[in-house]
Scaffold this motif. Sequence first.
Motif, PDB file in Angstrom:
ATOM      1  N   GLY A 265       0.797  -1.219   0.000  1.00  0.00           N
ATOM      2  CA  GLY A 265       0.000   0.000   0.000  1.00  0.00           C
ATOM      3  C   GLY A 265       0.826   1.263   0.000  1.00  0.00           C
ATOM      4  O   GLY A 265       2.047   1.252  -0.201  1.00  0.00           O
TER       5      GLY A 265
ATOM      6  N   GLY B 279      -3.536  -7.489  -2.393  1.00  0.00           N
ATOM      7  CA  GLY B 279      -3.251  -6.061  -2.392  1.00  0.00           C
ATOM      8  C   GLY B 279      -3.670  -5.396  -1.106  1.00  0.00           C
ATOM      9  O   GLY B 279      -4.699  -5.746  -0.519  1.00  0.00           O
TER      10      GLY B 279
ATOM     11  N   ALA C 235      -4.316  -2.634  -3.543  1.00  0.00           N
ATOM     12  CA  ALA C 235      -5.491  -3.436  -3.875  1.00  0.00           C
ATOM     13  C   ALA C 235      -6.114  -2.960  -5.181  1.00  0.00           C
ATOM     14  O   ALA C 235      -6.567  -3.770  -6.003  1.00  0.00           O
TER      15      ALA C 235
ATOM     16  N   LEU D  44      -6.488  -5.165  -8.716  1.00  0.00           N
ATOM     17  CA  LEU D  44      -7.723  -5.352  -9.477  1.00  0.00           C
ATOM     18  C   LEU D  44      -7.545  -4.919 -10.929  1.00  0.00           C
ATOM     19  O   LEU D  44      -8.072  -5.559 -11.846  1.00  0.00           O
TER      20      LEU D  44
ATOM     21  N   VAL E   3      -8.197 -12.873  -6.158  1.00  0.00           N
ATOM     22  CA  VAL E   3      -7.712 -11.590  -5.643  1.00  0.00           C
ATOM     23  C   VAL E   3      -8.190 -11.414  -4.214  1.00  0.00           C
ATOM     24  O   VAL E   3      -9.357 -11.678  -3.900  1.00  0.00           O
TER      25      VAL E   3
ATOM     26  N   SER F 297      -7.997  -8.392  -1.074  1.00  0.00           N
ATOM     27  CA  SER F 297      -7.659  -7.025  -0.682  1.00  0.00           C
ATOM     28  C   SER F 297      -7.678  -6.929   0.836  1.00  0.00           C
ATOM     29  O   SER F 297      -8.611  -7.391   1.476  1.00  0.00           O
ATOM     30  N   ARG F 298      -6.620  -6.316   1.412  1.00  0.00           N
ATOM     31  CA  ARG F 298      -6.571  -6.091   2.863  1.00  0.00           C
ATOM     32  C   ARG F 298      -6.588  -4.591   3.136  1.00  0.00           C
ATOM     33  O   ARG F 298      -5.663  -3.887   2.806  1.00  0.00           O
TER      34      ARG F 298
ATOM     35  N   GLY G 224      -8.070  -2.364   1.644  1.00  0.00           N
ATOM     36  CA  GLY G 224      -7.741  -1.788   0.349  1.00  0.00           C
ATOM     37  C   GLY G 224      -8.649  -0.655  -0.086  1.00  0.00           C
ATOM     38  O   GLY G 224      -9.663  -0.349   0.541  1.00  0.00           O
TER      39      GLY G 224
ATOM     40  N   PRO H 248     -10.338  -0.527  -3.292  1.00  0.00           N
ATOM     41  CA  PRO H 248     -10.783  -1.034  -4.602  1.00  0.00           C
ATOM     42  C   PRO H 248     -11.525   0.018  -5.411  1.00  0.00           C
ATOM     43  O   PRO H 248     -11.591  -0.084  -6.638  1.00  0.00           O
TER      44      PRO H 248
ATOM     45  N   VAL I 224     -13.068 -12.243  -5.919  1.00  0.00           N
ATOM     46  CA  VAL I 224     -12.443 -11.182  -5.123  1.00  0.00           C
ATOM     47  C   VAL I 224     -12.934 -11.239  -3.677  1.00  0.00           C
ATOM     48  O   VAL I 224     -14.142 -11.282  -3.422  1.00  0.00           O
TER      49      VAL I 224
ATOM     50  N   LEU J  36     -12.680  -8.991  -0.229  1.00  0.00           N
ATOM     51  CA  LEU J  36     -12.348  -7.678   0.320  1.00  0.00           C
ATOM     52  C   LEU J  36     -12.371  -7.767   1.845  1.00  0.00           C
ATOM     53  O   LEU J  36     -13.435  -7.934   2.443  1.00  0.00           O
TER      54      LEU J  36
ATOM     55  N   ASN K  11     -15.357   0.046   0.239  1.00  0.00           N
ATOM     56  CA  ASN K  11     -15.271  -1.335  -0.222  1.00  0.00           C
ATOM     57  C   ASN K  11     -16.641  -1.873  -0.605  1.00  0.00           C
ATOM     58  O   ASN K  11     -16.777  -2.582  -1.606  1.00  0.00           O
TER      59      ASN K  11
END
Length: 222
Positions: free
Chosen positions: A34, A111, A116, A120, A133, A135-136, A138, A140, A154, A156, A169
């Motif tokens: 990030g 990501g 993230a 994507l 995928v 995302s932490r 993230g 998006p 995905v 999230l 998100n």
Amino acid sequence: MILEAVSLPADGSTNAGDLVVPPDARGVVLFAHGSGSSRHSPRNKAVAAALQRAGLGTLLMDLLTVQEERVDAVTAEHRFDIGLLGRRLVAAIDWLEEHPATATVPVGLFGASTGAAAALVAAAERPARVHSVVSRGGRPDLADQALPHVQAPVLLIVGGDDTEVLRLNREAAGLLRTPHRVHVVLGATHLFEEPGALEEVAEVAGEWFLRPGADGSEDAWQ
């Protein structure tokens, strides 16, 4: 076990990366850090170690060159350049396809924060190679027009107390046309520094990457 310091293409220059591939790896997960972070992020390294124990390879890489990092530390102009970061990830995905240890295994993307969004974008660009995928914490929403074109499932992951990011998100999830889920880590803030929060991230990420296939097959990565 392969442990290798690697150099990845970056618009005429190179970025550093750390590749780990356990024996008989079922896939490889490419990490996108990030804002203001690097491949040395302790949170991403902790998640990567958990994925390695689960039998997945990992590639942690710097998304910016050394010169770009110096500029970004002063201006913060590169960390939100999602197009640039996405191109770097696409180049890394292509590089993994050429590496003997990862050429035949599917790719997952993990990501964090602005990374993230880049993940994507890259997933939309390489649908045949990217199988999942995560995302932490993230952003998006910054992937914008790429979201409807993502084909990989995905996940999230957002901290329950990270209220604004959680809202973003959920809005971004509404634009995804692929299977997806928002997982809320109760009591966690943006960096998941609370006791047990990062462990929960690693657990649900591993389950997502290694989940059964939608057709009932044992492994979604095959």
